[in-house]
Scaffold this motif. Sequence first.
Motif, PDB file in Angstrom:
ATOM      1  N   MET A  34       0.844  -1.182   0.000  1.00 36.30           N
ATOM      2  CA  MET A  34       0.000   0.000   0.000  1.00 36.30           C
ATOM      3  C   MET A  34       0.886   1.241   0.000  1.00 36.30           C
ATOM      4  O   MET A  34       1.847   1.339   0.743  1.00 36.30           O
ATOM      5  N   ALA A  35       0.515   2.173  -0.836  1.00 29.76           N
ATOM      6  CA  ALA A  35       1.268   3.424  -0.932  1.00 29.76           C
ATOM      7  C   ALA A  35       1.010   4.294   0.291  1.00 29.76           C
ATOM      8  O   ALA A  35       0.004   4.146   0.977  1.00 29.76           O
ATOM      9  N   THR A  36       1.928   5.228   0.516  1.00 30.29           N
ATOM     10  CA  THR A  36       1.805   6.159   1.635  1.00 30.29           C
ATOM     11  C   THR A  36       1.900   7.586   1.117  1.00 30.29           C
ATOM     12  O   THR A  36       2.774   7.909   0.308  1.00 30.29           O
TER      13      THR A  36
ATOM     14  N   HIS B 276      13.012  18.788   5.500  1.00 28.36           N
ATOM     15  CA  HIS B 276      12.518  17.490   5.971  1.00 28.36           C
ATOM     16  C   HIS B 276      11.866  16.717   4.824  1.00 28.36           C
ATOM     17  O   HIS B 276      12.083  15.503   4.689  1.00 28.36           O
ATOM     18  N   ALA B 277      11.076  17.388   4.001  1.00 33.00           N
ATOM     19  CA  ALA B 277      10.401  16.724   2.881  1.00 33.00           C
ATOM     20  C   ALA B 277      11.405  16.108   1.916  1.00 33.00           C
ATOM     21  O   ALA B 277      11.223  14.973   1.455  1.00 33.00           O
ATOM     22  N   LYS B 278      12.464  16.835   1.610  1.00 30.46           N
ATOM     23  CA  LYS B 278      13.494  16.315   0.700  1.00 30.46           C
ATOM     24  C   LYS B 278      14.171  15.088   1.296  1.00 30.46           C
ATOM     25  O   LYS B 278      14.397  14.089   0.596  1.00 30.46           O
ATOM     26  N   ALA B 279      14.505  15.156   2.577  1.00 28.27           N
ATOM     27  CA  ALA B 279      15.145  14.001   3.237  1.00 28.27           C
ATOM     28  C   ALA B 279      14.187  12.812   3.291  1.00 28.27           C
ATOM     29  O   ALA B 279      14.596  11.667   3.063  1.00 28.27           O
TER      30      ALA B 279
ATOM     31  N   GLN C 175      14.785   9.193   1.634  1.00 27.38           N
ATOM     32  CA  GLN C 175      14.774   8.029   2.518  1.00 27.38           C
ATOM     33  C   GLN C 175      13.769   6.972   2.066  1.00 27.38           C
ATOM     34  O   GLN C 175      14.047   5.783   2.135  1.00 27.38           O
ATOM     35  N   THR C 176      12.604   7.398   1.602  1.00 29.45           N
ATOM     36  CA  THR C 176      11.531   6.464   1.255  1.00 29.45           C
ATOM     37  C   THR C 176      11.471   6.122  -0.226  1.00 29.45           C
ATOM     38  O   THR C 176      10.776   5.188  -0.613  1.00 29.45           O
ATOM     39  N   GLY C 177      12.158   6.901  -1.058  1.00 29.25           N
ATOM     40  CA  GLY C 177      12.065   6.704  -2.497  1.00 29.25           C
ATOM     41  C   GLY C 177      10.768   7.258  -3.072  1.00 29.25           C
ATOM     42  O   GLY C 177      10.386   6.933  -4.195  1.00 29.25           O
TER      43      GLY C 177
ATOM     44  N   LEU D 191       2.538   4.058  -5.577  1.00 28.52           N
ATOM     45  CA  LEU D 191       3.709   4.923  -5.467  1.00 28.52           C
ATOM     46  C   LEU D 191       3.565   5.836  -4.260  1.00 28.52           C
ATOM     47  O   LEU D 191       2.529   6.495  -4.080  1.00 28.52           O
ATOM     48  N   ASP D 192       4.590   5.895  -3.435  1.00 29.65           N
ATOM     49  CA  ASP D 192       4.607   6.797  -2.282  1.00 29.65           C
ATOM     50  C   ASP D 192       4.816   8.232  -2.767  1.00 29.65           C
ATOM     51  O   ASP D 192       5.564   8.474  -3.723  1.00 29.65           O
TER      52      ASP D 192
END
Length: 161
Positions: free
Chosen positions: A1-3, A18-21, A25-27, A74-75
């Motif tokens: 399941m996507a997030t 934070h959003a960029k990191a 981190q999650t792809g 897709l996340d």
Amino acid sequence: MATLYFLCGKMAAGKTTHAKALAAQTGALLFVQDALLETLYPGEILTLKDFERCAGRLQAALAPQIKALLRRGLDVVLDFPANTLKQRAWFRELFEAAGAAHELHWIDTPDALCKQQLRQRSAHLPPGTPWTSEAEFDAVTAWFQAPDAAEGFRVVRCPRA
């Protein structure tokens, strides 16, 4: 399941960093509202009313695509403000309509640090540029509503000192 990952925090709290990191981190795919607005409406957003109008158009245009991405597994990280109950309702509609998971990352930063970061990021801009002064910070921050457990979001609190 996507997030669907989305963020709340005061102006200059560190949401974009934070959003960029988080995306790295999650792809996840990353959408940055400020960059999109600057590209679509260069020099047109001079007041809070301008921002609300342009941001509303952007949200309406992107919502179907974001839902489609989530439905495909897709996340997505949205660096759009989730700073009020009304703003958070838009994110809820996205992840619920797509049947996706979600995380609301609360970048909990003291006002003094936000103001210091605002001064640093605005130092190269001409005086009077919108969204660069402590007065603009105070005006925008007056609308901030911290997430509450009663809203039912999965909140990831990210305190900064």
